[in-house]
Design an enzyme around this catalytic site. Structure first.
Site, PDB file in Angstrom:
ATOM      1  N   ASP A  11       0.864  -1.168   0.000  1.00 26.70           N
ATOM      2  CA  ASP A  11       0.000   0.000   0.000  1.00 26.70           C
ATOM      3  C   ASP A  11       0.908   1.228   0.000  1.00 26.70           C
ATOM      4  O   ASP A  11       2.117   1.120   0.240  1.00 26.70           O
ATOM      5  CB  ASP A  11      -0.891  -0.050   1.239  1.00 26.70           C
ATOM      6  CG  ASP A  11      -1.721   1.205   1.422  1.00 26.70           C
ATOM      7  OD1 ASP A  11      -2.422   1.604   0.478  1.00 26.70           O
ATOM      8  OD2 ASP A  11      -1.640   1.792   2.518  1.00 26.70           O
ATOM      9  N   ASP A  13      -0.188   5.196   0.983  1.00 28.93           N
ATOM     10  CA  ASP A  13      -0.449   6.178   2.041  1.00 28.93           C
ATOM     11  C   ASP A  13      -0.605   5.495   3.390  1.00 28.93           C
ATOM     12  O   ASP A  13      -1.430   4.587   3.545  1.00 28.93           O
ATOM     13  CB  ASP A  13      -1.717   6.970   1.725  1.00 28.93           C
ATOM     14  CG  ASP A  13      -1.615   7.696   0.391  1.00 28.93           C
ATOM     15  OD1 ASP A  13      -1.053   8.790   0.364  1.00 28.93           O
ATOM     16  OD2 ASP A  13      -2.097   7.141  -0.615  1.00 28.93           O
ATOM     17  N   ASP A 172      -1.719  -0.929   5.935  1.00 29.71           N
ATOM     18  CA  ASP A 172      -1.887  -0.266   7.234  1.00 29.71           C
ATOM     19  C   ASP A 172      -3.328  -0.207   7.712  1.00 29.71           C
ATOM     20  O   ASP A 172      -3.597   0.376   8.762  1.00 29.71           O
ATOM     21  CB  ASP A 172      -1.327   1.160   7.176  1.00 29.71           C
ATOM     22  CG  ASP A 172      -2.245   2.114   6.427  1.00 29.71           C
ATOM     23  OD1 ASP A 172      -2.607   1.815   5.274  1.00 29.71           O
ATOM     24  OD2 ASP A 172      -2.605   3.156   6.996  1.00 29.71           O
TER      25      ASP A 172
END
Length: 223
Positions: A11, A13, A172
């Site tokens: 991922d 961001d 995240d």
């Protein structure tokens, strides 16, 4: 020489970069244009993860009422344009990311799978000097975005691999976890990202507090 590793999909961001400050600038410019109050950085961090549509809807809900559905495409376009004017003025690469990517070079193929619109992905990566680290970049213009596992399978295809090739997802948020599980991939989650849920409750295969041990953790999980 270190042994090869399975493919790794990251991922963006909240996982590799702290982009929330620049997201906040662009989002608040949009809110100001619409006559709404600004949102805080902490609010923005809780809004991100599913792409610009949900981001804008959450910001509008927090500053009044949600946008009319018919206006959302234009709002997204305006937000992306604001973001492109300064894609990485305040964005930081998380500690250890550059070293980790350098350590993985030559050991495996690396992919990036993000719900960030395609027009926003490469400018950020190029500004941060990360664009050449990945075999494939698959942004949020893909019609089946995370948490749909097809987003990850498409990333593997663009990496030149079969959709069922050995691979690991690193993210995240619950969105990343759900996509990895649907795609049948082991998933690691960092504990310093933007998750609205405590990462220990996400059900990841491993929680990371940094990237120094990532190659060893990936090898262990696949083994």
């Amino acid at each position: 020489m270190p042994s090869p590793l399975p493919a790794i999909i990251f991922d963006l961001d909240g996982t590799l970069i702290d982009s929330a400050p620049d997201v906040a600038v662009a989002l608040n410019r949009l809110l100001q244009r619409e006559g709404r109050p600004a949102v805080t950085l902490a609010q923005v961090q809780s809004f991100v993860g599913e792409g610009p549509g949900p981001l804008i809807e959450r910001a509008f809900a927090a500053t009044g009422s949600g946008p009319a559905p018919a206006t959302l495409p234009e709002l997204i376009a305006a937000y992306v344009a604001f973001y492109q004017e300064a894609p990485a003025d305040h964005t930081l690469v998380f500690p250890g990311v550059r070293e980790m990517l350098a350590a993985l070079a030559g050991r495996t193929r690396l992919g990036l799978c993000t719900n960030k619109p395609d027009a926003m992905v490469r400018p950020v990566l190029e500004a941060l000097g990360l664009a050449d680290s990945f075999t494939a970049l698959v942004g949020g213009d893909f019609p089946r975005r995370k948490p749909d596992g097809e987003h990850l399978r498409e990333t593997l295809r663009r990496m030149g691999l079969a959709p069922d090739a050995p691979a690991v997802m690193v993210g995240d948020s619950p969105t990343d976890i759900a996509a990895a599980r649907e795609a049948g991939l082991p998933v690691l989650v960092v504990d310093f990202g933007y998750s609205r849920v405590p990462v220990t409750e996400l059900g990841a295969d491993r929680v990371l507090s940094g990237f120094a041990d990532l190659p060893a953790v990936v090898a262990e999980i696949i083994r």
